[in-house]
Design an enzyme around this catalytic site. Sequence first.
Site, PDB file in Angstrom:
ATOM      1  CG  ASP A  49      -1.718  -1.341   1.471  1.00 61.45           C
ATOM      2  OD1 ASP A  49      -1.881  -1.998   0.375  1.00 61.45           O
ATOM      3  OD2 ASP A  49      -1.909  -1.663   2.617  1.00 61.45           O
ATOM      4  CD  GLU A 225      -8.946  -3.070  -1.190  1.00 59.19           C
ATOM      5  OE1 GLU A 225      -9.283  -3.131  -0.187  1.00 59.19           O
ATOM      6  OE2 GLU A 225      -7.942  -3.728  -1.230  1.00 59.19           O
TER       7      GLU A 225
END
Length: 483
Positions: A49, A225
């Site tokens: 991420d 997401e």
Amino acid sequence: MRRNAVRLLMAVLFAQVGCLAGPGTIAHAAVPDSPAVTYTNPIAEQRADPHIFKHTDGYYYFTATVPAYDRIVLRRATTIQGLKTAPETTIWTKHASGVMGANIWAPEIHYIDGKWYVYFAAGSTTDKWAIRMYVLEGTGANPLTAAWAEKGQIRTTWESFSLDATTFVVGGVRYLSWAQRNPAEDNNTSLFIAKMANPWTITGTAAEISQPTLSWETIGFKVNEGPAVIQRGGKVFMTYSASATDANYCLGMLTASATADLTNPASWAKGSQPVFKSSDATSQYGPGHNSFTVSEDGKSDILVYHDRSYKDITGDPLNDPNRRTRVQKVYWKADGTPDFGIPVADGVTPQRFSSYNFADRFVRHFDYRARIDANVSPLADSQFRVVTGLTGSGTVSLESANFPGYYLRSNASFEVRLEKNDGTAGFASAATFHRRAGLSDSAGVSYESYASAGRYLRHYTYLLYVQTPSTATDRADATFYGQ
């Protein structure tokens, strides 16, 4: 119809004159606005991420999820590559009990109105899946040494699973976008957007702009997401991640006009196919949860993302620690939309080579024949890694981005083809070049054959050969710009 056909024929003949003409004035392209940039992947092992922010102080700031899911870390360096070896500082650690006590995920760092802000997701020690979004505020010039304060949870429409907050400004208005479970839907997370009252508070009604409905968004889990925004040409492009966090993880994209009401779901159009996905050819799997930054010279957009170097995972992918941070250049199509290509192989990132005298045409392979073309699709057909020459240092070879182990080489007829390295000295010699300053423009590049001194890689009737340049046109045909 006949008139249009004649016009088309004249256009083709005019273009061919540019290839075949002798000495004289040679039309040529300006040096590209976005010259080549290269990096060596991966940038950081076991960091998922990823978010890289280039600040006005000349530093890149990097944060990412750590496998222990227990803290927020920062690195800084004056170059993107420098982040690989930059020391890492822990700026915040999970709570010992209660909220913000588990699953510390997906931090992003931003600089807003003179202060630093880190957005992140966290669960609770009593329920690690009670994931919510939180904000830290940092005071100080250097966020690695700043004083950090917790600003609390970002409150949204529902008290439900929510994560991956990102913030951006369009038309002078600051927005927050994030992923959240809508209790009325049978999926894991959808994407939302809202305006912001301040860096830790949304205002107005949150709008749902995408939910996972397409087949590639619902493998393993039904997921939208990790939104990330890049803007260009009056358009807002929002990439997002879909499906489970294994090899099925991929990027989709939403598009809106920068002048539209971004809180109106109708302003956003979703692409029907992923824009970035796993590649068996380059051994890159599950690319996703990206962010964007810019190159050191500010002239190239850079895609930042994580993936794995293997496909098969034992157990829950979230327990596999080996997602790693990678970067590669974003290219832009003629229609103004981004082209991410494929997740490139580990090692040095590839570049493209545009023609000196045909600005819209790039060196590419097509059916293994090398040529120059415009509007190349797929992008990777026109990407090559400039690697140490197969004959040794001091030379270079041009390796295909989507066919690793295949190189541009000349044959007995001096035609240039893409062929697999067979390990022989003959192949190595034919696939090796000396990199020279551009014969028509020293800002460009020309490639002189190692095997045939004096012969250069050049295009002729749009096909590539290794030939001896003797005219201004020849030299122009043998000059390229790295992009």
